[in-house]
Write a protein that holds these residues in place. Structure first.
Motif, PDB file in Angstrom:
ATOM      1  N   GLN A 186       0.864  -1.178   0.000  1.00 59.63           N
ATOM      2  CA  GLN A 186       0.000   0.000   0.000  1.00 59.63           C
ATOM      3  C   GLN A 186       0.903   1.231   0.000  1.00 59.63           C
ATOM      4  O   GLN A 186       1.821   1.337   0.823  1.00 59.63           O
ATOM      5  N   LEU A 187       0.659   2.140  -0.923  1.00 60.84           N
ATOM      6  CA  LEU A 187       1.383   3.410  -0.934  1.00 60.84           C
ATOM      7  C   LEU A 187       0.808   4.283   0.170  1.00 60.84           C
ATOM      8  O   LEU A 187      -0.341   4.700   0.095  1.00 60.84           O
ATOM      9  N   VAL A 188       1.594   4.555   1.214  1.00 60.65           N
ATOM     10  CA  VAL A 188       1.075   5.287   2.366  1.00 60.65           C
ATOM     11  C   VAL A 188       1.650   6.695   2.486  1.00 60.65           C
ATOM     12  O   VAL A 188       1.147   7.508   3.264  1.00 60.65           O
ATOM     13  N   PHE A 189       2.707   6.979   1.729  1.00 58.01           N
ATOM     14  CA  PHE A 189       3.267   8.330   1.739  1.00 58.01           C
ATOM     15  C   PHE A 189       3.728   8.670   0.337  1.00 58.01           C
ATOM     16  O   PHE A 189       4.432   7.877  -0.304  1.00 58.01           O
ATOM     17  N   ASP A 190       3.339   9.830  -0.146  1.00 59.06           N
ATOM     18  CA  ASP A 190       3.764  10.322  -1.458  1.00 59.06           C
ATOM     19  C   ASP A 190       3.728  11.841  -1.384  1.00 59.06           C
ATOM     20  O   ASP A 190       2.717  12.471  -1.666  1.00 59.06           O
ATOM     21  N   ASP A 191       4.845  12.411  -0.964  1.00 64.55           N
ATOM     22  CA  ASP A 191       4.879  13.846  -0.699  1.00 64.55           C
ATOM     23  C   ASP A 191       6.329  14.310  -0.760  1.00 64.55           C
ATOM     24  O   ASP A 191       7.241  13.496  -0.962  1.00 64.55           O
ATOM     25  N   GLU A 192       6.537  15.588  -0.552  1.00 62.46           N
ATOM     26  CA  GLU A 192       7.894  16.124  -0.620  1.00 62.46           C
ATOM     27  C   GLU A 192       8.565  16.156   0.749  1.00 62.46           C
ATOM     28  O   GLU A 192       7.926  16.492   1.749  1.00 62.46           O
ATOM     29  N   ILE A 193       9.831  15.783   0.776  1.00 61.34           N
ATOM     30  CA  ILE A 193      10.722  15.955   1.920  1.00 61.34           C
ATOM     31  C   ILE A 193      11.966  16.651   1.389  1.00 61.34           C
ATOM     32  O   ILE A 193      12.541  16.212   0.392  1.00 61.34           O
ATOM     33  N   LEU A 194      12.353  17.747   2.027  1.00 65.77           N
ATOM     34  CA  LEU A 194      13.518  18.504   1.546  1.00 65.77           C
ATOM     35  C   LEU A 194      13.359  18.891   0.075  1.00 65.77           C
ATOM     36  O   LEU A 194      14.314  18.877  -0.698  1.00 65.77           O
ATOM     37  N   MET A 195      12.104  19.170  -0.312  1.00 62.73           N
ATOM     38  CA  MET A 195      11.737  19.632  -1.646  1.00 62.73           C
ATOM     39  C   MET A 195      11.830  18.541  -2.709  1.00 62.73           C
ATOM     40  O   MET A 195      11.783  18.839  -3.901  1.00 62.73           O
ATOM     41  N   ARG A 196      11.949  17.287  -2.292  1.00 61.58           N
ATOM     42  CA  ARG A 196      12.012  16.169  -3.227  1.00 61.58           C
ATOM     43  C   ARG A 196      10.884  15.189  -2.956  1.00 61.58           C
ATOM     44  O   ARG A 196      10.634  14.814  -1.803  1.00 61.58           O
ATOM     45  N   ARG A 197      10.197  14.767  -4.026  1.00 63.77           N
ATOM     46  CA  ARG A 197       9.156  13.763  -3.868  1.00 63.77           C
ATOM     47  C   ARG A 197       9.760  12.480  -3.308  1.00 63.77           C
ATOM     48  O   ARG A 197      10.788  11.997  -3.790  1.00 63.77           O
ATOM     49  N   SER A 198       9.107  11.943  -2.296  1.00 63.35           N
ATOM     50  CA  SER A 198       9.556  10.711  -1.650  1.00 63.35           C
ATOM     51  C   SER A 198       8.327   9.863  -1.345  1.00 63.35           C
ATOM     52  O   SER A 198       7.229  10.385  -1.164  1.00 63.35           O
ATOM     53  N   VAL A 199       8.532   8.559  -1.254  1.00 59.12           N
ATOM     54  CA  VAL A 199       7.402   7.649  -1.050  1.00 59.12           C
ATOM     55  C   VAL A 199       7.657   6.711   0.124  1.00 59.12           C
ATOM     56  O   VAL A 199       8.798   6.529   0.568  1.00 59.12           O
ATOM     57  N   GLY A 200       6.561   6.150   0.625  1.00 59.77           N
ATOM     58  CA  GLY A 200       6.624   5.148   1.685  1.00 59.77           C
ATOM     59  C   GLY A 200       5.594   4.075   1.418  1.00 59.77           C
ATOM     60  O   GLY A 200       4.525   4.341   0.851  1.00 59.77           O
ATOM     61  N   PHE A 201       5.887   2.848   1.853  1.00 56.92           N
ATOM     62  CA  PHE A 201       5.024   1.703   1.563  1.00 56.92           C
ATOM     63  C   PHE A 201       4.745   0.918   2.837  1.00 56.92           C
ATOM     64  O   PHE A 201       5.581   0.852   3.740  1.00 56.92           O
ATOM     65  N   LEU A 202       3.573   0.279   2.870  1.00 54.33           N
ATOM     66  CA  LEU A 202       3.173  -0.573   3.994  1.00 54.33           C
ATOM     67  C   LEU A 202       2.652  -1.880   3.464  1.00 54.33           C
ATOM     68  O   LEU A 202       1.863  -1.918   2.513  1.00 54.33           O
ATOM     69  N   TRP A 203       3.090  -2.961   4.087  1.00 53.60           N
ATOM     70  CA  TRP A 203       2.585  -4.311   3.793  1.00 53.60           C
ATOM     71  C   TRP A 203       2.027  -4.898   5.080  1.00 53.60           C
ATOM     72  O   TRP A 203       2.661  -4.843   6.121  1.00 53.60           O
ATOM     73  N   ARG A 204       0.844  -5.479   4.996  1.00 53.23           N
ATOM     74  CA  ARG A 204       0.290  -6.184   6.156  1.00 53.23           C
ATOM     75  C   ARG A 204      -0.797  -7.147   5.717  1.00 53.23           C
ATOM     76  O   ARG A 204      -1.197  -7.154   4.581  1.00 53.23           O
TER      77      ARG A 204
END
Length: 254
Positions: A236-254
């Motif tokens: 599941q894509l749980v984060f899709d936003d900018e950090i330090l002005m760069r797009r970054s993503v986070g994922f979750l599996w459960r």
């Protein structure tokens, strides 16, 4: 599967805890994460900031902190996070991976920065698992597979890295190169692909669009390989936003 598996972009050094404006969305996301997760019995952090020749587990009963950054205000070196260790789990995983334990090392900021936001009570036993100094994509995929016997336990595995990590390009307007690479990660991890296709894409990540533009060195990406291989299912894509002005993503599996 009782285990929960999370890959996060953990931000720049201690800045998420210092009120930095370029981490506000990341901080809000991580502070809300514990409302979306079942509280685990233990946490295993795979941090981008620890590399060893063999898989190594932090086995200190009461680890201190490694302030493994420099040039920040004094308060960055006064952060505390007194989470207990879990020597028994560390030894179990070391045996599973034919690895080693380290009874002296402390938690690095790849652990204590995100967990300070996620679980500020510091009450969950936590250990760290090193990356391999080979930095081999296949070796890290294989590490994830070797951890799969633990999936029936209430453990939260956290791959703590950064989906974009080119130090020279932070604080600059995001570019099409990074956008393309983040889309590659989303397609690879969060769409319904056969496992072999997912493995092929991640092990061969350097062939992805602008891979080395986004990761001149791969240590912040490799925790994702372990997480994805451990889960062997669509994220599941749980984060899709900018950090330090760069797009970054986070994922979750459960």
């Amino acid at each position: 599967m009782k285990a929960q598996i999370l890959y996060i972009s953990h931000g720049g050094g201690p800045l998420p805890l210092l009120g930095d404006q370029y981490h506000q969305n990341m901080v809000a996301f991580m502070q809300d994460l514990n409302t979306k997760l079942v509280r685990p019995d233990a946490i295993v952090v795979i941090s981008a900031h620890w590399e060893m020749a063999r898989p190594t587990l932090l086995s200190n009963e009461n680890p201190g902190l490694l302030y493994d950054y420099y040039g920040f205000p004094r308060e960055a070196y006064q952060i505390t996070y007194p989470a207990p260790g879990d020597p028994e789990l560390a030894r179990t995983i070391a045996t599973l991976l034919a690895g080693d334990v380290d009874e002296k090392r402390g938690f690095d900021h790849g652990m204590f920065i995100p967990l300070s936001l996620m679980y500020p009570d510091a009450g969950i036993p936590t250990i760290q698992l090193s990356l391999l100094s080979s930095l081999s994509s296949l070796d890290h995929w294989n590490l994830g597979e070797a951890l799969r016997p633990l999936l029936d336990q209430n453990i939260l595995f956290i791959g703590s890295g950064f989906s974009f990590h080119n130090m020279r390009l932070f604080y600059q307007q995001d570019d099409k190169q990074n956008q393309a690479f983040q889309e590659f990660l989303i397609h690879t991890c969060a769409t319904d692909l056969p496992l072999e296709k997912r493995k092929e894409a991640l092990v061969g990540w350097q062939q992805a669009p602008f891979a080395r533009h986004c990761h001149p060195r791969e240590e912040h990406l490799l925790p994702l390989h372990i997480c994805c291989s451990l889960a062997q299912k669509t994220a599941q894509l749980v984060f899709d936003d900018e950090i330090l002005m760069r797009r970054s993503v986070g994922f979750l599996w459960r």
